[in-house]
Enzyme design. Structure first.
Site, PDB file in Angstrom:
ATOM      1  N   CYS A 135       0.828  -1.204   0.000  1.00 21.59           N
ATOM      2  CA  CYS A 135       0.000   0.000   0.000  1.00 21.59           C
ATOM      3  C   CYS A 135       0.860   1.250   0.000  1.00 21.59           C
ATOM      4  CB  CYS A 135      -0.979   0.008   1.170  1.00 21.59           C
ATOM      5  SG  CYS A 135      -0.255   0.014   2.810  1.00 21.59           S
ATOM      6  N   CYS A 136       0.238   2.365  -0.414  1.00 21.98           N
ATOM      7  CA  CYS A 136       0.901   3.657  -0.452  1.00 21.98           C
ATOM      8  C   CYS A 136       2.054   3.612  -1.467  1.00 21.98           C
ATOM      9  CB  CYS A 136       1.349   4.058   0.948  1.00 21.98           C
ATOM     10  SG  CYS A 136       1.881   5.762   1.124  1.00 21.98           S
ATOM     11  N   ILE A 137       3.290   3.859  -1.036  1.00 25.88           N
ATOM     12  CA  ILE A 137       4.443   3.865  -1.943  1.00 25.88           C
ATOM     13  C   ILE A 137       5.031   2.467  -2.156  1.00 25.88           C
ATOM     14  CG2 ILE A 137       6.168   4.356  -0.141  1.00 25.88           C
ATOM     15  CD1 ILE A 137       6.160   5.884  -3.713  1.00 25.88           C
TER      16      ILE A 137
END
Length: 224
Positions: A135-137
């Site tokens: 998730c995210c980066i």
């Protein structure tokens, strides 16, 4: 028997480690799904330490494993000791530590190097046909290691809501398929067993980020 899921952290704090809310959300949702989390982090120095009040680097030195232990309440293992055989899935939450301590994405972008320990772990789960949640980066790790895979980091058009949308373009340059998804949605690459969601790549209310991570965790556990 509940599924055993490795959670790999990159420090403690959004600007130089793992994003704390994302990490906590992963652990809460794993618990809710009846899965057992095993937390790991590499025993290496952080790229640098950031003062989270000023947003500026300091002269301090900190260790990724020692800092990650704060989130894990001390129940953590050195990533070098991870054995994929006893585990059913892998999840890596976001935070700049992914781009600074698990890889060199923060300074080198698509030309980055993923740390050997992290690359070996990702490749081991992939080779064993076990699901990976990012998730995210953290989907950039898969973009670098698994060419042609399908991922989401949210949207690919930059705006106030999606301030990091250029990441999606960079992933496309690496030969990946980026799929636009809202913060509460996930994308599942069925062939590669990759489950991704945008989390704090989106300027969204924290409960929506929490819910999106919940869907990612549910899918990872289901695929395991």
């Amino acid at each position: 028997m509940g599924k055993r899921v490795a959670v790999v952290l990159a420090g403690c704090g959004v600007y130089d480690g793992s994003e704390i809310h994302e990490s906590s959300a992963v652990l809460v949702h794993l618990s809710r799904e009846g899965a057992e989390a095993e937390v790991y982090a590499p025993d290496v120095d952080q790229m640098h330490v950031v003062d989270h009040v000023k947003g500026q680097p300091t002269q301090e030195k900190r260790n990724v494993l020692v800092e990650s232990a704060r989130i894990a309440r001390g129940n953590i293992k050195d990533l070098a000791k991870l054995d994929v055989k006893g585990l059913d899935a892998l999840i890596i939450p976001g935070g700049f530590g992914v781009a600074k301590n698990l890889s060199t994405w923060a300074t080198q972008g698509k030309n980055c190097i993923v740390s050997k320990e992290v690359e070996d772990v990702l490749k081991a789960f992939h080779a064993a046909n076990k699901p990976i949640g990012l998730c995210c980066i953290s989907p950039v790790l898969a973009a670098k290691i698994f060419p042609g895979c399908e991922l989401t980091v949210g949207h690919d058009t930059e705006c106030e809501k999606w301030p990091y949308a250029k990441t999606a373009e960079t992933m496309k340059e690496l030969g990946c398929k980026h799929v636009n998804k809202h913060v509460t949605e996930v994308h599942v690459d069925v062939k590669n067993k990759l489950v991704t969601t945008s989390a704090f790549m989106c300027n969204a209310p924290i409960h929506e980020i929490y819910d999106g991570i919940g869907k990612m965790v549910q899918e990872v556990v289901r695929l395991a």
